[in-house]
Every structure is written in C-alpha cells, then in structure tokens.
Design an enzyme around this catalytic site. Structure first.
Site, PDB file in Angstrom:
ATOM      1  N   ASP A 130       9.484 -25.516 116.368  1.00 16.13           N
ATOM      2  CA  ASP A 130       9.531 -26.766 117.128  1.00 16.13           C
ATOM      3  C   ASP A 130       9.799 -27.900 116.127  1.00 16.13           C
ATOM      4  O   ASP A 130       9.323 -27.839 114.991  1.00 16.13           O
ATOM      5  CB  ASP A 130       8.187 -26.980 117.854  1.00 16.13           C
ATOM      6  CG  ASP A 130       8.344 -27.862 119.087  1.00 16.13           C
ATOM      7  OD1 ASP A 130       9.498 -28.231 119.432  1.00 16.13           O
ATOM      8  OD2 ASP A 130       7.312 -28.177 119.719  1.00 16.13           O
ATOM      9  N   HIS A 152      13.631 -26.025 108.426  1.00 14.24           N
ATOM     10  CA  HIS A 152      13.382 -24.738 107.759  1.00 14.24           C
ATOM     11  C   HIS A 152      14.327 -24.497 106.581  1.00 14.24           C
ATOM     12  O   HIS A 152      14.091 -23.600 105.778  1.00 14.24           O
ATOM     13  CB  HIS A 152      13.368 -23.567 108.767  1.00 14.24           C
ATOM     14  CG  HIS A 152      14.694 -23.025 109.183  1.00 14.24           C
ATOM     15  ND1 HIS A 152      15.330 -23.392 110.345  1.00 14.24           N
ATOM     16  CD2 HIS A 152      15.503 -22.129 108.578  1.00 14.24           C
ATOM     17  CE1 HIS A 152      16.465 -22.730 110.435  1.00 14.24           C
ATOM     18  NE2 HIS A 152      16.601 -21.962 109.382  1.00 14.24           N
ATOM     19  N   GLN A 173      23.075 -16.323 110.310  1.00 15.01           N
ATOM     20  CA  GLN A 173      22.404 -16.680 109.070  1.00 15.01           C
ATOM     21  C   GLN A 173      23.318 -17.499 108.141  1.00 15.01           C
ATOM     22  O   GLN A 173      24.454 -17.100 107.890  1.00 15.01           O
ATOM     23  CB  GLN A 173      22.027 -15.385 108.372  1.00 15.01           C
ATOM     24  CG  GLN A 173      20.921 -15.542 107.401  1.00 15.01           C
ATOM     25  CD  GLN A 173      20.536 -14.184 106.863  1.00 15.01           C
ATOM     26  OE1 GLN A 173      21.283 -13.564 106.127  1.00 15.01           O
ATOM     27  NE2 GLN A 173      19.373 -13.723 107.238  1.00 15.01           N
ATOM     28  N   GLY A 174      22.814 -18.623 107.682  1.00 21.42           N
ATOM     29  CA  GLY A 174      23.617 -19.503 106.812  1.00 21.42           C
ATOM     30  C   GLY A 174      24.237 -20.659 107.565  1.00 21.42           C
ATOM     31  O   GLY A 174      24.779 -21.579 106.954  1.00 21.42           O
ATOM     32  N   ASP A 175      24.182 -20.616 108.896  1.00 20.54           N
ATOM     33  CA  ASP A 175      24.700 -21.734 109.701  1.00 20.54           C
ATOM     34  C   ASP A 175      23.611 -22.765 109.992  1.00 20.54           C
ATOM     35  O   ASP A 175      23.907 -23.884 110.414  1.00 20.54           O
ATOM     36  CB  ASP A 175      25.253 -21.233 111.047  1.00 20.54           C
ATOM     37  CG  ASP A 175      26.529 -20.442 110.892  1.00 20.54           C
ATOM     38  OD1 ASP A 175      27.365 -20.824 110.042  1.00 20.54           O
ATOM     39  OD2 ASP A 175      26.698 -19.434 111.600  1.00 20.54           O
ATOM     40  N   SER A 176      22.373 -22.379 109.801  1.00 22.50           N
ATOM     41  CA  SER A 176      21.249 -23.245 110.155  1.00 22.50           C
ATOM     42  C   SER A 176      21.406 -24.638 109.580  1.00 22.50           C
ATOM     43  O   SER A 176      21.863 -24.804 108.444  1.00 22.50           O
ATOM     44  CB  SER A 176      19.943 -22.661 109.625  1.00 22.50           C
ATOM     45  OG  SER A 176      19.451 -21.753 110.553  1.00 22.50           O
TER      46      SER A 176
HETATM   47  C1  4AZ Z   1      19.863 -18.350 110.573  1.00 18.68           C
HETATM   48  O1  4AZ Z   1      19.175 -17.470 110.080  1.00 18.68           O
HETATM   49  C2  4AZ Z   1      20.257 -18.229 112.010  1.00 18.68           C
HETATM   50  N1  4AZ Z   1      22.074 -16.801 116.417  1.00 18.68           N
HETATM   51  C3  4AZ Z   1      20.937 -19.255 112.603  1.00 18.68           C
HETATM   52  C4  4AZ Z   1      21.308 -19.167 113.918  1.00 18.68           C
HETATM   53  C5  4AZ Z   1      21.009 -18.049 114.650  1.00 18.68           C
HETATM   54  C6  4AZ Z   1      20.327 -16.996 114.065  1.00 18.68           C
HETATM   55  C7  4AZ Z   1      19.944 -17.091 112.734  1.00 18.68           C
HETATM   56  C8  4AZ Z   1      21.421 -17.989 116.081  1.00 18.68           C
HETATM   57  O2  4AZ Z   1      20.269 -19.283 109.892  1.00 18.68           O
END
Ligand code: 4AZ
Length: 301
Positions: free
Chosen positions: A154, A110, A246-249
């Site tokens: 998924d 994503h 958010q931003g860790d993804s």
């Molecule tokens: C994100 O938006 C996101 N709490 C990443 C991890 C989590 C929520 C959002 C998990 O990148």
C-alpha cells in the site's frame, strides 16, 4: 562493507536467483514432458493439465520497442557506474521511474527503501531508449511515502530529487480534472526495461498497451482477492499476455486526456507472476497521492 551496499548486493543476488529459478522452470517443461503427461490422461483431465502447465510457463509479456524520444520521461534506477565501472547499464538497472519535474523522479517505494543511507551508490539514468547509453544524474535525496507498507505494498510511492536538472522534459502527473477521463476499459501505455519472457532485462525500452481494470474485478477471488487498495489501480488483459514484470517497477503508466497530451497516472508496483490470465499488473494510483507529490516537490523547488 557498508550496510547499504550489502543490502544492494543481497538485492542483486535475489534478482539473479529469481531469474535463475525461472529459467530452470522453463527448461523443465520440454515438449516431451508435455506429451508424456498429456497422453496418459483423458480429455477433461488433459484440459485441466494444460491449464495447470500454462500457469507455470512464462508468458509473452507482449511488448515492442519504443521509438527514440517516444517516452522522454522514462527513467531508470541503477547502481551507479562510479562504483561499477565495468558494468553496462543492462547489468546495473533495477527499477523504472518517471521524470515529473525538472529535478524529480517518481518511482516505487519498494525500489527505494533499501537505498536509504547509501544514495551515492545509486543513480538515475535518463535520456535514451538504450539502457547502455543513459545519462546519469546523482541523487540528492529520497522521500518514501510515509504510509508505505512493505508487506501489502500500500502507498508504494517514492520521490527522488537529483542534483542537476534533467535534459529531458517531465510528464504531467494526473490532476483531479484529468482523472475524470481515466475510466475502466480505457487504454493505457506501460513502459520499461524489465524482463521479458526469457527473464532478460531489455537493452531497448519496451512499450505495451493495456486496459484499465476495475478494482472490483481485480479484487475478485480469481485475481487478488481483496489485496488491491484505493492507492492501487490494475491494468492488463483478462486473457493475459501483456504486462509489466520484474525490473519495470516504479516506471510509468500513461494515458491521453482530452486535448491529446499524455498524463502519468500509474507507477508499476506488483503482480502475481507476469502476464498471467486474471493476474493483472497492479500500479500505484497517483491521483490518491497527488497532494503528497505536490507538497514534497513544491517545498523544495
Ligand atoms: C517487479 O518485480 C514486478 N506483473 C513488476 C510488475 C509486476 C510483477 C513484478 C506485474 O518489479
């Protein structure tokens, strides 16, 4: 304007808007408004009210600063400085990633799906804990897992190949042998420059220790009610307080295996809010796609 740039701008706007609305929520709950709502109701209702209010307040995400060199595999996906000359790294970062081979980064699908057609506008940053001091690596190609589903998340995996080898070492991806030692209740470390409870991207890389949660518990009605697939692994604390956001993804979840070295076994994917009780962080479960990683990296190396 190029379509991809439009998409990326749209994405930045979404990010900006979501942090704005979050900040507004924080400001709406002043101590006065708590007190007022709490004094008008009885003890049982008060407890429920507190529970409700707590859900709407961003929690401490519970990280601390990483030390220089502690997570050399940590990468950032950024808007390239070539096209954003005056913006520091903190304004260009949008996702994390992990160096898994000398020219490969593993991240979340994503984070990558909207780059397609405009790779030159993006870059991989690595080589420092300070987001404003990263070396930039041009992206040569992007591979999104063929089964990625943008609605359910998924197979939320992607691989990026950069044009020149990374200066920093790769982290090993979990093997079938390692995976026997990765069990419910084990400690794992999550890292990233993602937002803290104030909604700010972090200039210095943050780390937090969390526990591996069973898929069964994570699929409980009070958690994700069946949305967690076999390509996902949950981590957090039942009481909340420590989580990715958010931003860790796309970034790493690592754990030590016998012999003492760390392996990469998860990539940050999704969650409801951040650090809420029972709303665990959901990570891509790398053992489920180890063959796809090997085939993709192996074919081009
Ligand atoms: C994100 O938006 C996101 N709490 C990443 C991890 C989590 C929520 C959002 C998990 O990148």
């Amino acid at each position: 304007m190029n379509r991809c740039l439009q998409q990326s701008l749209a994405y930045s706007i979404v990010l900006a808007l979501s942090s704005t609305s979050w900040a507004t929520t924080v400001r709406a709950f002043t101590p006065e408004s708590y007190n007022k709502s709490l004094t008008q109701i009885g003890p049982e209702e008060t407890k429920n009210k507190v529970r409700e209010l707590r859900k709407t307040i961003p929690k401490i995400i519970g990280g601390t600063d990483a030390a220089p060199g502690e997570f050399p595999h940590q990468a950032s996906l950024m808007f390239s400085s070539k096209y954003n000359e005056d913006s520091p790294g903190v304004d260009r970062h949008f996702c994390g990633g992990s160096i898994i081979d000398d020219q490969w980064v593993l991240t979340a699908a994503h984070c990558v799906s909207f780059m397609v057609g405009g790779l030159k506008y993006f870059t991989v940053g690595a080589g420092d804990i300070d987001l404003n001091k990263l070396d930039e690596y041009e992206i040569e190609g992007a591979w999104i897992h063929p089964f990625y589903d943008g609605e359910t998340f998924d197979y939320d995996f992607a691989l990026l190949r950069v044009r020149t080898p990374f200066f920093d070492p790769a982290i090993p991806v979990v093997s079938k042998a390692d995976n026997q030692h990765i069990s419910v209740g084990n400690k794992a470390t999550i890292t990233g420059w993602g937002v803290d409870a104030t909604g700010q991207i972090q200039q210095i890389l943050k780390k937090a220790d969390v526990k591996i949660i069973s898929r069964n518990d994570c699929n409980d009605q009070n958690s994700y009610n069946g949305a967690v697939t076999a390509r996902m692994i949950c981590m957090g604390l039942p009481e909340g307080g420590k989580d990715t956001c958010q931003g860790d993804s796309g970034g790493p979840a690592i754990t030590p295996v016998p012999g003492g070295s760390n392996v990469l076994f998860g990539s940050t994917s999704w969650g409801e809010g951040c650090a809420e009780p029972q709303k665990f962080g959901v990570y891509g479960r790398l053992i489920a796609v180890r063959d796809w990683i090997d085939a993709t990296v192996g074919n081009l190396d």
